[in-house]
Motif scaffolding. Sequence first.
Motif, PDB file in Angstrom:
ATOM      1  N   LEU A  54      -6.734 -33.348 -29.675  1.00  0.00           N
ATOM      2  CA  LEU A  54      -6.392 -33.013 -28.289  1.00  0.00           C
ATOM      3  C   LEU A  54      -7.426 -32.006 -27.815  1.00  0.00           C
ATOM      4  O   LEU A  54      -8.084 -31.358 -28.626  1.00  0.00           O
ATOM      5  CB  LEU A  54      -4.982 -32.418 -28.225  1.00  0.00           C
ATOM      6  N   THR A  55      -7.537 -31.849 -26.508  1.00  0.00           N
ATOM      7  CA  THR A  55      -8.553 -30.918 -26.001  1.00  0.00           C
ATOM      8  C   THR A  55      -8.266 -29.488 -26.441  1.00  0.00           C
ATOM      9  O   THR A  55      -9.173 -28.692 -26.590  1.00  0.00           O
ATOM     10  CB  THR A  55      -8.666 -30.992 -24.459  1.00  0.00           C
ATOM     11  N   SER A  56      -6.979 -29.183 -26.679  1.00  0.00           N
ATOM     12  CA  SER A  56      -6.638 -27.875 -27.246  1.00  0.00           C
ATOM     13  C   SER A  56      -5.281 -27.994 -27.941  1.00  0.00           C
ATOM     14  O   SER A  56      -4.482 -28.854 -27.577  1.00  0.00           O
ATOM     15  CB  SER A  56      -6.580 -26.797 -26.160  1.00  0.00           C
ATOM     16  N   PRO A  57      -5.020 -27.128 -28.925  1.00  0.00           N
ATOM     17  CA  PRO A  57      -3.736 -27.212 -29.639  1.00  0.00           C
ATOM     18  C   PRO A  57      -2.526 -27.039 -28.728  1.00  0.00           C
ATOM     19  O   PRO A  57      -1.471 -27.584 -29.008  1.00  0.00           O
ATOM     20  CB  PRO A  57      -3.814 -26.068 -30.649  1.00  0.00           C
ATOM     21  N   ASN A  58      -2.662 -26.295 -27.634  1.00  0.00           N
ATOM     22  CA  ASN A  58      -1.524 -26.128 -26.728  1.00  0.00           C
ATOM     23  C   ASN A  58      -1.662 -27.008 -25.487  1.00  0.00           C
ATOM     24  O   ASN A  58      -1.190 -26.682 -24.419  1.00  0.00           O
ATOM     25  CB  ASN A  58      -1.323 -24.656 -26.346  1.00  0.00           C
ATOM     26  N   GLU A  63       2.853 -33.440 -27.094  1.00  0.00           N
ATOM     27  CA  GLU A  63       4.002 -34.206 -27.578  1.00  0.00           C
ATOM     28  C   GLU A  63       3.940 -35.662 -27.126  1.00  0.00           C
ATOM     29  O   GLU A  63       4.275 -36.565 -27.880  1.00  0.00           O
ATOM     30  CB  GLU A  63       5.310 -33.587 -27.054  1.00  0.00           C
ATOM     31  N   THR A  64       3.534 -35.886 -25.879  1.00  0.00           N
ATOM     32  CA  THR A  64       3.645 -37.226 -25.305  1.00  0.00           C
ATOM     33  C   THR A  64       2.422 -38.113 -25.499  1.00  0.00           C
ATOM     34  O   THR A  64       2.556 -39.325 -25.648  1.00  0.00           O
ATOM     35  CB  THR A  64       3.943 -37.128 -23.797  1.00  0.00           C
ATOM     36  N   LEU A  65       1.226 -37.524 -25.525  1.00  0.00           N
ATOM     37  CA  LEU A  65       0.017 -38.336 -25.620  1.00  0.00           C
ATOM     38  C   LEU A  65      -0.043 -39.154 -26.916  1.00  0.00           C
ATOM     39  O   LEU A  65      -0.287 -40.362 -26.856  1.00  0.00           O
ATOM     40  CB  LEU A  65      -1.231 -37.463 -25.444  1.00  0.00           C
ATOM     41  N   PRO A  66       0.202 -38.564 -28.077  1.00  0.00           N
ATOM     42  CA  PRO A  66       0.177 -39.368 -29.311  1.00  0.00           C
ATOM     43  C   PRO A  66       1.195 -40.512 -29.278  1.00  0.00           C
ATOM     44  O   PRO A  66       0.907 -41.617 -29.748  1.00  0.00           O
ATOM     45  CB  PRO A  66       0.517 -38.370 -30.416  1.00  0.00           C
ATOM     46  N   LEU A  67       2.355 -40.270 -28.692  1.00  0.00           N
ATOM     47  CA  LEU A  67       3.380 -41.316 -28.579  1.00  0.00           C
ATOM     48  C   LEU A  67       2.900 -42.436 -27.665  1.00  0.00           C
ATOM     49  O   LEU A  67       3.111 -43.617 -27.943  1.00  0.00           O
ATOM     50  CB  LEU A  67       4.688 -40.734 -28.035  1.00  0.00           C
ATOM     51  N   GLU A  68       2.256 -42.065 -26.570  1.00  0.00           N
ATOM     52  CA  GLU A  68       1.724 -43.074 -25.653  1.00  0.00           C
ATOM     53  C   GLU A  68       0.675 -43.933 -26.357  1.00  0.00           C
ATOM     54  O   GLU A  68       0.662 -45.158 -26.211  1.00  0.00           O
ATOM     55  CB  GLU A  68       1.116 -42.399 -24.413  1.00  0.00           C
ATOM     56  N   VAL A  69      -0.194 -43.285 -27.135  1.00  0.00           N
ATOM     57  CA  VAL A  69      -1.222 -44.017 -27.882  1.00  0.00           C
ATOM     58  C   VAL A  69      -0.550 -44.989 -28.852  1.00  0.00           C
ATOM     59  O   VAL A  69      -0.893 -46.173 -28.900  1.00  0.00           O
ATOM     60  CB  VAL A  69      -2.158 -43.034 -28.631  1.00  0.00           C
ATOM     61  N   GLU A  70       0.432 -44.497 -29.618  1.00  0.00           N
ATOM     62  CA  GLU A  70       1.153 -45.350 -30.574  1.00  0.00           C
ATOM     63  C   GLU A  70       1.794 -46.542 -29.880  1.00  0.00           C
ATOM     64  O   GLU A  70       1.640 -47.680 -30.311  1.00  0.00           O
ATOM     65  CB  GLU A  70       2.249 -44.551 -31.295  1.00  0.00           C
ATOM     66  N   GLU A  71       2.520 -46.279 -28.800  1.00  0.00           N
ATOM     67  CA  GLU A  71       3.238 -47.348 -28.103  1.00  0.00           C
ATOM     68  C   GLU A  71       2.282 -48.401 -27.546  1.00  0.00           C
ATOM     69  O   GLU A  71       2.524 -49.596 -27.662  1.00  0.00           O
ATOM     70  CB  GLU A  71       4.091 -46.773 -26.961  1.00  0.00           C
ATOM     71  N   LYS A  72       1.200 -47.957 -26.918  1.00  0.00           N
ATOM     72  CA  LYS A  72       0.267 -48.914 -26.309  1.00  0.00           C
ATOM     73  C   LYS A  72      -0.436 -49.745 -27.375  1.00  0.00           C
ATOM     74  O   LYS A  72      -0.659 -50.933 -27.179  1.00  0.00           O
ATOM     75  CB  LYS A  72      -0.737 -48.186 -25.419  1.00  0.00           C
ATOM     76  N   VAL A  73      -0.796 -49.130 -28.502  1.00  0.00           N
ATOM     77  CA  VAL A  73      -1.468 -49.875 -29.570  1.00  0.00           C
ATOM     78  C   VAL A  73      -0.477 -50.842 -30.226  1.00  0.00           C
ATOM     79  O   VAL A  73      -0.813 -51.992 -30.502  1.00  0.00           O
ATOM     80  CB  VAL A  73      -2.111 -48.918 -30.599  1.00  0.00           C
ATOM     81  N   ALA A  82       1.647 -48.959 -35.738  1.00  0.00           N
ATOM     82  CA  ALA A  82       0.603 -48.000 -35.371  1.00  0.00           C
ATOM     83  C   ALA A  82       1.105 -46.598 -35.641  1.00  0.00           C
ATOM     84  O   ALA A  82       2.275 -46.288 -35.416  1.00  0.00           O
ATOM     85  CB  ALA A  82       0.222 -48.150 -33.907  1.00  0.00           C
ATOM     86  N   GLU A  83       0.215 -45.792 -36.150  1.00  0.00           N
ATOM     87  CA  GLU A  83       0.554 -44.405 -36.455  1.00  0.00           C
ATOM     88  C   GLU A  83      -0.592 -43.540 -35.955  1.00  0.00           C
ATOM     89  O   GLU A  83      -1.762 -43.875 -36.140  1.00  0.00           O
ATOM     90  CB  GLU A  83       0.700 -44.262 -37.978  1.00  0.00           C
ATOM     91  N   VAL A  84      -0.242 -42.456 -35.316  1.00  0.00           N
ATOM     92  CA  VAL A  84      -1.261 -41.534 -34.814  1.00  0.00           C
ATOM     93  C   VAL A  84      -1.165 -40.242 -35.599  1.00  0.00           C
ATOM     94  O   VAL A  84      -0.085 -39.697 -35.787  1.00  0.00           O
ATOM     95  CB  VAL A  84      -1.063 -41.249 -33.306  1.00  0.00           C
ATOM     96  N   GLU A  85      -2.308 -39.800 -36.082  1.00  0.00           N
ATOM     97  CA  GLU A  85      -2.353 -38.504 -36.757  1.00  0.00           C
ATOM     98  C   GLU A  85      -3.213 -37.581 -35.908  1.00  0.00           C
ATOM     99  O   GLU A  85      -4.319 -37.934 -35.522  1.00  0.00           O
ATOM    100  CB  GLU A  85      -2.968 -38.667 -38.156  1.00  0.00           C
ATOM    101  N   ILE A  86      -2.672 -36.413 -35.616  1.00  0.00           N
ATOM    102  CA  ILE A  86      -3.405 -35.420 -34.823  1.00  0.00           C
ATOM    103  C   ILE A  86      -4.098 -34.457 -35.772  1.00  0.00           C
ATOM    104  O   ILE A  86      -3.502 -33.997 -36.746  1.00  0.00           O
ATOM    105  CB  ILE A  86      -2.433 -34.623 -33.912  1.00  0.00           C
ATOM    106  N   THR A  87      -5.343 -34.174 -35.481  1.00  0.00           N
ATOM    107  CA  THR A  87      -6.082 -33.215 -36.283  1.00  0.00           C
ATOM    108  C   THR A  87      -6.858 -32.287 -35.351  1.00  0.00           C
ATOM    109  O   THR A  87      -7.192 -32.666 -34.236  1.00  0.00           O
ATOM    110  CB  THR A  87      -7.056 -33.915 -37.263  1.00  0.00           C
TER     111      THR A  87
END
Length: 108
Positions: A54-58, A63-73, A82-87
Motif C-alpha cells: 500500500l502507499t503507506s501502512p495507514n 482493509e478494503t483494497l486487498p479484499l477488492e483485489v481478491e474478489e476481482k481476481v 485468490a489470496e492477497v498478501e500485504i507487505t
Amino acid sequence: MSDTVIDTEALGEKIVRVLKTIYDPEIPVDIYELGLIYDVLVNEDYDVKILMTLTSPNCPVAETLPLEVEEKVKSLDAVNNAEVEITFDPPWSQDLMSEEAKLELGML
C-alpha cells in the motif's frame, strides 16, 4: 497425467488487466501502474497469490483494497482461488510507479 497445459502467462495477463481496473482512492492511477503489485503467482491448481503493498501502512483503504483485489481476481473464470498478501518490504516509493503513472500525475 493430463495433456492440458496451463497457460499461466495468459492467465497472468488477464489478472493484470483486472488489477488495472482497481484504483487507489487518493491517486487517479490504477494500483498496477502505481507499482503496488509486487508479484502475481499462479500454481497448477489455478490458485493465485498476489503480493502487494500500500502507499503507506495507514492507507485509508488498507482493509478494503486487498479484499477488492481478491474478489476481482477470483471473479475470473480460470481462477480457482485468490489470496492477497500485504507487505511493506520493500516499502512503496514513487520509484515503483510506471512511466505512465508518473506522466499521468505530471511527475515527468
